[in-house]
Design a protein around this motif. Structure first.
Motif, PDB file in Angstrom:
ATOM      1  N   UNK A  39       0.831  -1.202   0.000  1.00 58.18           N
ATOM      2  CA  UNK A  39       0.000   0.000   0.000  1.00 58.18           C
ATOM      3  C   UNK A  39       0.863   1.249   0.000  1.00 58.18           C
ATOM      4  N   UNK A  40       0.445   2.219  -0.795  1.00 56.97           N
ATOM      5  CA  UNK A  40       1.039   3.558  -0.747  1.00 56.97           C
ATOM      6  C   UNK A  40       0.035   4.395   0.032  1.00 56.97           C
ATOM      7  N   UNK A  41       0.493   4.961   1.145  1.00 59.23           N
ATOM      8  CA  UNK A  41      -0.454   5.592   2.059  1.00 59.23           C
ATOM      9  C   UNK A  41      -0.151   7.061   2.282  1.00 59.23           C
ATOM     10  N   UNK A  42      -1.169   7.760   2.733  1.00 58.17           N
ATOM     11  CA  UNK A  42      -0.986   9.173   3.068  1.00 58.17           C
ATOM     12  C   UNK A  42      -0.006   9.305   4.236  1.00 58.17           C
ATOM     13  N   UNK A  43       0.883  10.279   4.128  1.00 51.78           N
ATOM     14  CA  UNK A  43       1.810  10.531   5.233  1.00 51.78           C
ATOM     15  C   UNK A  43       1.399  11.774   6.012  1.00 51.78           C
ATOM     16  N   UNK A  44       0.302  12.404   5.595  1.00 51.09           N
ATOM     17  CA  UNK A  44      -0.168  13.584   6.339  1.00 51.09           C
ATOM     18  C   UNK A  44      -1.597  13.330   6.813  1.00 51.09           C
ATOM     19  N   UNK A  45      -1.972  13.931   7.948  1.00 53.05           N
ATOM     20  CA  UNK A  45      -3.295  13.635   8.499  1.00 53.05           C
ATOM     21  C   UNK A  45      -4.454  14.343   7.787  1.00 53.05           C
ATOM     22  N   UNK A  46      -4.166  15.448   7.147  1.00 52.31           N
ATOM     23  CA  UNK A  46      -5.260  16.146   6.472  1.00 52.31           C
ATOM     24  C   UNK A  46      -4.654  17.064   5.431  1.00 52.31           C
ATOM     25  N   UNK A  47      -5.184  17.035   4.244  1.00 50.19           N
ATOM     26  CA  UNK A  47      -4.645  17.924   3.216  1.00 50.19           C
ATOM     27  C   UNK A  47      -5.123  17.534   1.841  1.00 50.19           C
ATOM     28  N   UNK A  89      -8.241  10.283  -3.320  1.00 51.31           N
ATOM     29  CA  UNK A  89      -7.936  10.861  -4.630  1.00 51.31           C
ATOM     30  C   UNK A  89      -7.361  12.270  -4.539  1.00 51.31           C
ATOM     31  N   UNK A  90      -8.238  13.245  -4.311  1.00 48.22           N
ATOM     32  CA  UNK A  90      -7.767  14.639  -4.332  1.00 48.22           C
ATOM     33  C   UNK A  90      -7.304  15.097  -2.958  1.00 48.22           C
ATOM     34  N   UNK A  91      -7.803  14.460  -1.937  1.00 44.51           N
ATOM     35  CA  UNK A  91      -7.475  14.883  -0.583  1.00 44.51           C
ATOM     36  C   UNK A  91      -7.318  13.661   0.312  1.00 44.51           C
ATOM     37  N   UNK A  92      -6.647  13.869   1.422  1.00 41.31           N
ATOM     38  CA  UNK A  92      -6.496  12.772   2.388  1.00 41.31           C
ATOM     39  C   UNK A  92      -7.054  13.211   3.736  1.00 41.31           C
ATOM     40  N   UNK A  93      -7.532  12.228   4.494  1.00 38.64           N
ATOM     41  CA  UNK A  93      -8.206  12.533   5.754  1.00 38.64           C
ATOM     42  C   UNK A  93      -7.473  12.008   6.978  1.00 38.64           C
ATOM     43  N   UNK A 338     -22.061  10.749  21.352  1.00 36.05           N
ATOM     44  CA  UNK A 338     -21.699  11.423  20.110  1.00 36.05           C
ATOM     45  C   UNK A 338     -20.425  10.795  19.564  1.00 36.05           C
ATOM     46  N   UNK A 339     -20.496  10.366  18.323  1.00 38.11           N
ATOM     47  CA  UNK A 339     -19.305   9.845  17.642  1.00 38.11           C
ATOM     48  C   UNK A 339     -18.671  11.003  16.893  1.00 38.11           C
ATOM     49  N   UNK A 340     -17.423  11.298  17.266  1.00 34.95           N
ATOM     50  CA  UNK A 340     -16.777  12.489  16.732  1.00 34.95           C
ATOM     51  C   UNK A 340     -15.805  12.117  15.606  1.00 34.95           C
ATOM     52  N   UNK A 341     -15.957  12.762  14.483  1.00 33.81           N
ATOM     53  CA  UNK A 341     -15.032  12.554  13.369  1.00 33.81           C
ATOM     54  C   UNK A 341     -13.743  13.324  13.608  1.00 33.81           C
ATOM     55  N   UNK A 342     -12.608  12.673  13.334  1.00 33.69           N
ATOM     56  CA  UNK A 342     -11.303  13.333  13.463  1.00 33.69           C
ATOM     57  C   UNK A 342     -10.424  12.872  12.301  1.00 33.69           C
ATOM     58  N   UNK A 343      -9.259  13.475  12.204  1.00 37.34           N
ATOM     59  CA  UNK A 343      -8.322  13.055  11.152  1.00 37.34           C
ATOM     60  C   UNK A 343      -7.396  11.967  11.678  1.00 37.34           C
ATOM     61  N   UNK A 344      -8.017  10.937  12.200  1.00 37.59           N
ATOM     62  CA  UNK A 344      -7.272   9.780  12.703  1.00 37.59           C
ATOM     63  C   UNK A 344      -7.708   8.544  11.929  1.00 37.59           C
TER      64      UNK A 344
END
Ligand code: MTE
Ligand code: MOS
Length: 713
Positions: A39-47, A89-93, A338-344
């Protein structure tokens, strides 16, 4: 061959091949012309992804990404929702999000290609913690709602909380937090994709073969039957392979569609630790109203960190909320989740499925309240034990007799709790702690009858019977228990019963292997199918098939979360005694005692193994398992820095099994694989608190954290 009985001691049917190293795991398999994938994976948490620079690809090597999803397909995996993208694709989370796969025949070449791929990102501020998510750090993840709330629910019982609070002598408020936990299944995530007669075939280390099929079919928009999932020997899962195999198989499906050769992907330990799902961290705010020394109401606001995609979070959160008042009946409760969305990395199932977080919180909170009121915690809690007929937090009822008083008798006697609790003065360096817990059996609410609709099939050939269900063995002993149930019902030997690892083209869908439902629900289906088969035994070779039937009279409304969330619960008591070295803060555990009410043990040896393992895993969660996050990245990366307990860390356990036959389970059995996880962590913390006369509001509590807590006493 003598007929097998439920009470017989049998050898686990998978024991020998596993002990000898003969069992075939995905990583042991090699197919002709095997290709490999990383796998080639995102190295940043958001962008945003500005560009992907690929090196020159040698002949026969591929970079597979969202661009390879055919026009009719959709870049989504279908878990509860369809929000999890197969390829970013265009962004990572989040860090670790799949962007692509490199595929080819030589693994060292692939590693070189992978290292040469450069991705340009425009980084954004990530929301990492629950608080970040609540405050929409970096901007809301769901702009249409202007919030990061991914899922929410509440349930209430009795009078409005404001009234209860207004009448109270005091409202005792605390915030209790629980951390990430890594599954550390010994076998890492792995899968192989292949083609057979024009169909896509997968070999996977997985809990739920039918989930994978449903989840990935939309990527190519093919019918389910064009995809075959074969579960291989699965070396531990603990919830971590409930939905996550979809992420591997989805990406492999897109690659397979293009390359049409066998492709194998096996995570190494570092990938598995850093880039796979975890237990949801939680933050629970409890406010308990007290009048004349008695609890008059409990309010809980429960937040779970869901990470970037929903995966199973809504179901996990429901269970967390429904278990939010522990094993007690309070006149008035209000529980909100409440289930909270984060960049994790998305959180997902982990043994206990949302219940361990709130059970830890309520137990610890009540312990603190008891100390605050100057009474023994156990004596305090015993006043509120749930009983048959009591109204639950979802306005349903406790349907069964609750045997906690009998179980407490055994455990307080064996551990000598009452004497030790009095004799060990607060802060004397020794402490004994105790926790009570339960676990709602099978899927919550109407999950079993409305969503899963499980089937089981038996096929008789001569004097042998083959069980055909989609439920899987992942170490919990299911294969053995199921064959035993079938053999005992038919009055034949367990050796005459066959159960092969599921293949979705050959077995019927008996639902996911999750929520401790397999022995309890699927075992019951097999018992029913076997009863029918027994009556017709002399008819020659034939097949019987049964479908799940929900008993009448136990309504559930999924829109309002009212009714009987569970038909029955497993119940548990865990007691832990510790001695703390006041100089080094090292904790030595002197004793561990537990009692579990599981309806009926189908196989006592397996149940014993589950108890030992579940309690140890829970003690690890409470004491030492530390998965820290920095800048959206997990700090611990392998088994050398993410430390789990071994048999050297805790003493031999005393265990007790309480029977209380459950009318809708095979031979009276209930689910128990998760129950055994739900309470020991709270008992451990209670013991350490008493030994040191201090208070913890979060776990784990390794020696260095104890040091910190003592500074604040
Ligand atoms: N035990 C072992 N050895 N390995 C596992 O992966 N998974 C746990 C528990 N015990 C697990 C285990 C989880 S998360 C569940 S849901 C139950 O087993 C499943 O048990 P069941 O067969 O009763 O459904
Ligand atoms: Mo278990 S967490 O329900 O797979």
């Amino acid at each position: 061959m003598p007929a097998t009985k439920i009470g017989d001691k049998v050898i686990r049917v998978d024991a020998i091949e596993k002990a000898r190293g003969e069992a075939t795991y995905v990583c042991d398999m090699t197919l002709p012309d095997m290709q490999y994938a990383y796998m080639v994976r995102s190295t940043v948490p958001r962008g945003t992804i500005d560009a992907i620079h690929l090196p020159e690809m040698p002949e026969g090597y591929y970079f597979i990404s969202a661009k390879d999803i055919p026009a009719q397909g959709k870049n989504e995996l279908w878990m509860i929702a369809k929000d999890w993208r197969c390829f970013a694709e265009d962004y990572v989370l989040y860090v670790g999000e799949t962007i692509g796969l490199v595929v080819g025949p030589d693994r060292s070449v692939l590693k070189r290609i992978k290292a040469q791929i450069k991705i340009d990102y425009e980084e954004q501020t990530p929301a990492v913690t629950i608080d970040d998510g609540i405050h929409c750090v970096g901007g809301p993840m769901f702009p249409e709602k202007n919030s990061n709330v991914m899922c929410e629910l509440f349930c209430e019982k009795g009078r409005p909380m404001d009234e209860v609070f207004a009448e109270a002598d005091e409202v005792f408020e605390e915030t209790i937090e629980t951390p990430y936990q890594e599954h550390v299944h010994l076998e890492t995530n792995s899968a192989i994709a292949d083609m057979e007669d024009g169909k896509f075939v997968f070999y996977a280390s997985a809990q739920c073969p039918f989930y994978i099929r449903k989840s990935i079919a939309g990527l190519l928009d093919v019918p389910y039957d064009d995809i075959i999932i074969r579960q291989c020997t699965t070396g531990g899962a603990f919830g971590g392979k409930e939905h996550f195999p979809d992420v591997l198989c989805g990406a492999l499906l897109v690659a397979e569609n293009k390359i049409r050769k066998p492709i194998k992907m096996v995570f190494d330990r570092e990938e598995d630790t850093q880039f796979s799902v975890k237990r949801h961290p939680s933050k629970c705010i409890y406010k308990t109203a007290v009048k004349d020394g008695k609890i008059t109401g409990v309010y809980g606001h429960i937040y779970y960190n869901c990470g970037a995609y929903l995966s199973s979070s809504y179901v996990v959160l429901q269970r967390g909320v429904f278990h939010g008042n522990g094993v007690y009946t309070f006149d008035n409760t209000y529980l909100k989740g409440e289930g909270i969305g984060t960049n994790m990395f998305p959180s997902c199932a982990f043994r206990g499925f949302g219940a361990p977080q709130t059970l830890f919180a309520i137990e610890t909170h009540l312990d603190h309240l008891a100390h605050h009121l100057g009474v023994d915690p156990l004596e305090f809690k015993m006043q509120y034990l749930a009983k048959k007929g009591d109204e639950t937090t979802t306005n349903g009822h406790i349907i069964e007799e609750v045997k906690l008083p009998e179980m407490l008798d055994v455990i307080t006697r064996e551990s000598d709790y009452w004497r030790k609790a009095k004799e060990y003065k607060p802060g004397c360096g020794r402490g004994i702690g105790i926790a009570l817990y339960n676990h709602g059996g099978a899927f919550t609410g109407n999950g079993e009858q409305a969503i899963i609709k499980a089937h089981a099939r038996l096929v008789k050939t001569g004097d042998r019977v083959s069980i055909q269900v989609g439920s899987t063995e992942m170490g919990q002993g299911f294969k053995t228990s199921l064959r035993k149930i079938c053999a005992a019902t038919l009055g034949v030997s367990i050796d005459q019963i066959e159960y092969l690892d599921p293949d979705t083209s050959k077995v019927v869908d008996s639902g996911p292997t999750a929520a401790s439902r397999s022995t309890m629900v699927v075992g019951r289906l097999v018992e029913r199918a076997a009863q029918e088969m027994k009556e017709r035994w002399s008819e020659g070779d034939f097949t019987t098939e049964v479908e799940y039937e929900h008993p009448d009279g136990y309504p559930w409304d999924q829109a309002t979360f009212r009714g009987d969330a569970y038909l029955g619960y497993g119940w548990g008591v865990a007691c832990v005694e510790v001695e703390v070295d006041k100089l080094t803060n090292e904790v030595k555990t002197l004793g561990v005692w537990s009692s579990h009410e599981i309806g009926k043990a189908i196989d006592e040896l397996i149940v014993h193994g589950q108890i030992n393992g579940g309690i140890l895993q829970s003690l690890g969660y409470g004491s030492m398992e530390k998965l820290e996050v920095k800048g959206g990245r997990f700090k611990q990366k392998s088994m050398s820095d993410y430390v789990i307990p071994t048999s050297m860390d805790f003493p031999k356990q005393f265990y007790h099994i309480q029977e209380n036959p459950y009318p809708w389970g095979p031979y009276g059995a209930k689910g128990m694989g998760e129950l055994v996880f739900n309470g020991a962590s709270a008992a451990y913390v209670d013991a350490v608190e008493r030994a040191l006369n201090c208070k913890f509001t979060s776990i784990p509590i390794p020696a260095e954290d104890i040091e910190e807590a003592l500074k604040n006493v």
